[in-house]
Design a protein around this motif. Sequence first.
Motif, PDB file in Angstrom:
ATOM      1  N   PRO A 214       0.803  -1.223   0.000  1.00 37.93           N
ATOM      2  CA  PRO A 214       0.000   0.000   0.000  1.00 37.93           C
ATOM      3  C   PRO A 214       0.838   1.276   0.000  1.00 37.93           C
ATOM      4  O   PRO A 214       0.568   2.220  -0.736  1.00 37.93           O
ATOM      5  CB  PRO A 214      -0.825  -0.113   1.284  1.00 37.93           C
ATOM      6  N   GLU A 215       1.907   1.272   0.845  1.00 38.57           N
ATOM      7  CA  GLU A 215       2.730   2.489   0.945  1.00 38.57           C
ATOM      8  C   GLU A 215       3.384   2.816  -0.393  1.00 38.57           C
ATOM      9  O   GLU A 215       3.571   3.988  -0.735  1.00 38.57           O
ATOM     10  CB  GLU A 215       3.839   2.312   2.004  1.00 38.57           C
ATOM     11  N   ASP A 216       3.743   1.769  -1.150  1.00 43.43           N
ATOM     12  CA  ASP A 216       4.424   2.034  -2.426  1.00 43.43           C
ATOM     13  C   ASP A 216       3.455   2.515  -3.499  1.00 43.43           C
ATOM     14  O   ASP A 216       3.821   3.315  -4.357  1.00 43.43           O
ATOM     15  CB  ASP A 216       5.179   0.782  -2.883  1.00 43.43           C
ATOM     16  N   PHE A 221       2.218   7.764  -6.321  1.00 48.10           N
ATOM     17  CA  PHE A 221       1.228   8.808  -6.617  1.00 48.10           C
ATOM     18  C   PHE A 221       1.683  10.151  -6.034  1.00 48.10           C
ATOM     19  O   PHE A 221       1.476  11.204  -6.641  1.00 48.10           O
ATOM     20  CB  PHE A 221      -0.113   8.397  -5.992  1.00 48.10           C
ATOM     21  N   MET A 222       2.334  10.097  -4.879  1.00 46.89           N
ATOM     22  CA  MET A 222       2.646  11.345  -4.155  1.00 46.89           C
ATOM     23  C   MET A 222       3.928  12.017  -4.652  1.00 46.89           C
ATOM     24  O   MET A 222       4.064  13.233  -4.542  1.00 46.89           O
ATOM     25  CB  MET A 222       2.774  11.038  -2.656  1.00 46.89           C
ATOM     26  N   GLY A 229      -1.899   9.664  -1.207  1.00 44.57           N
ATOM     27  CA  GLY A 229      -2.073   8.692  -2.288  1.00 44.57           C
ATOM     28  C   GLY A 229      -3.457   8.063  -2.237  1.00 44.57           C
ATOM     29  O   GLY A 229      -4.236   8.317  -1.309  1.00 44.57           O
ATOM     30  N   PRO A 230      -3.793   7.223  -3.221  1.00 44.50           N
ATOM     31  CA  PRO A 230      -5.151   6.682  -3.284  1.00 44.50           C
ATOM     32  C   PRO A 230      -5.544   5.807  -2.096  1.00 44.50           C
ATOM     33  O   PRO A 230      -6.720   5.781  -1.723  1.00 44.50           O
ATOM     34  CB  PRO A 230      -5.170   5.878  -4.590  1.00 44.50           C
ATOM     35  N   PRO A 289      -0.486   9.715  10.094  1.00 46.70           N
ATOM     36  CA  PRO A 289      -0.251   8.618   9.145  1.00 46.70           C
ATOM     37  C   PRO A 289       1.176   8.633   8.605  1.00 46.70           C
ATOM     38  O   PRO A 289       1.780   9.712   8.484  1.00 46.70           O
ATOM     39  CB  PRO A 289      -1.257   8.922   8.026  1.00 46.70           C
ATOM     40  N   ALA A 290       1.692   7.442   8.309  1.00 51.22           N
ATOM     41  CA  ALA A 290       3.090   7.334   7.858  1.00 51.22           C
ATOM     42  C   ALA A 290       3.348   8.210   6.639  1.00 51.22           C
ATOM     43  O   ALA A 290       4.443   8.773   6.498  1.00 51.22           O
ATOM     44  CB  ALA A 290       3.394   5.865   7.534  1.00 51.22           C
ATOM     45  N   TYR A 291       2.335   8.358   5.759  1.00 52.12           N
ATOM     46  CA  TYR A 291       2.608   9.127   4.537  1.00 52.12           C
ATOM     47  C   TYR A 291       2.839  10.608   4.819  1.00 52.12           C
ATOM     48  O   TYR A 291       3.351  11.322   3.955  1.00 52.12           O
ATOM     49  CB  TYR A 291       1.499   8.937   3.495  1.00 52.12           C
ATOM     50  N   ALA A 292       2.452  11.060   6.023  1.00 48.86           N
ATOM     51  CA  ALA A 292       2.665  12.468   6.360  1.00 48.86           C
ATOM     52  C   ALA A 292       3.995  12.673   7.090  1.00 48.86           C
ATOM     53  O   ALA A 292       4.370  13.808   7.389  1.00 48.86           O
ATOM     54  CB  ALA A 292       1.508  12.981   7.217  1.00 48.86           C
TER      55      ALA A 292
END
Length: 315
Positions: A214-216, A221-222, A229-230, A289-292
């Motif tokens: 998921p992270e990839d 996307f980011m 991301g989606p 969240p990890a993406y942030a």
Amino acid sequence: MSSLDNLTVLGSGVLGGQIAWHSAYKAKKVVVYDIDLDAIDRCRATHDQYAAIYLSEVGASEADIVATRQRLTFTTDLAAAVAEADLVIEAVPEVREIKSAVYRDMAGLLPAHTLLATNSSTLLPSDFAKDTGRADKFCALHFGNGIWTMNFAEVMAHPGSSRETLTQVTEFAVEIGMVPIPVLKEHNGYIVNSWFVPLLNAAQTLVTNGIARPEDVDRTFMIGGRAVGPLGMMDMVGMKTSYDVLALWGKELGDAQMSANADYIKERFLDKGLLGVPTGEGYYTYPEPAYAHPGFLDIPDIADLPDFVASMLPL
Ligand code: NAD
């Protein structure tokens, strides 16, 4: 100016809660209706989060927040909820049977002048016009998640919607600070969900089929400047609605992959009570969240590459 000062929102979930809060902030008197008291409690808790966001990001004053709260009431009594409504916005689950039943239950309870709008993501107002008992007073008014920055509202008629209804509902959208977007023909998914649902489904397919982590999916996307991301977006939509949409359209379109994606979301998230942002965990954990996190999009250290390579090899 519309005469739609008294709003009732049906469904106090992710979108109903946002529409209610934002409309109250914009001076509408709002009644929030839900069948579930726990959902109403969750809605009140998210309103505390929105208060903080509106103070820090939207330019609200403390007095604005107090006034917003004073304009909001909550109930599980449908008759009381709609008794004084000028406009009812329906934001109950994306399940045909649930929406039809709500419109049918409400039909005999509404004042004669009340207008109705569905916030459905992918269904058509035609699907429910008959159930409303007042097809001329009914259309779609579709909001985006994160209503304070995603300030558009797609307006979509069905063949029986009257000019007066479309005028009043569009004026209401403008009065609460939305850019109204006319959808010229009835279309499942309006404009925005015509690409958003396929995007989420494509991202979910990569995860369901073990093609990518998921992270990839989100990193790809980011990189280039997007903030989420989606799969992060799926957490924001909420796993319940993500499931409802993919299950509904997987079945209706005979799309086996979409149905498999719905099953994946059910088993991996819903069955464990993980609803995404609404419960603090989905693909990511919130509020951080990890993406942030700084570093999520960084080039990895060469020393970490063995793990990277191992992830691509059979166990
Ligand atoms: P949600 O699952 O977060 O909330 C739905 C709420 O409806 C719940 O609180 C539930 O208790 C309540 N409910 C269930 N049956 C009900 C009934 N018979 N009467 C009254 N309330 C009932 O869902 P959501 O994400 O807020 O979605 C609601 C609608 O808005 C759906 O049609 C969805 O497609 C649409 N929408 C969602 C998003 C999004 O990003 N989540 C964006 C735009 C539109």
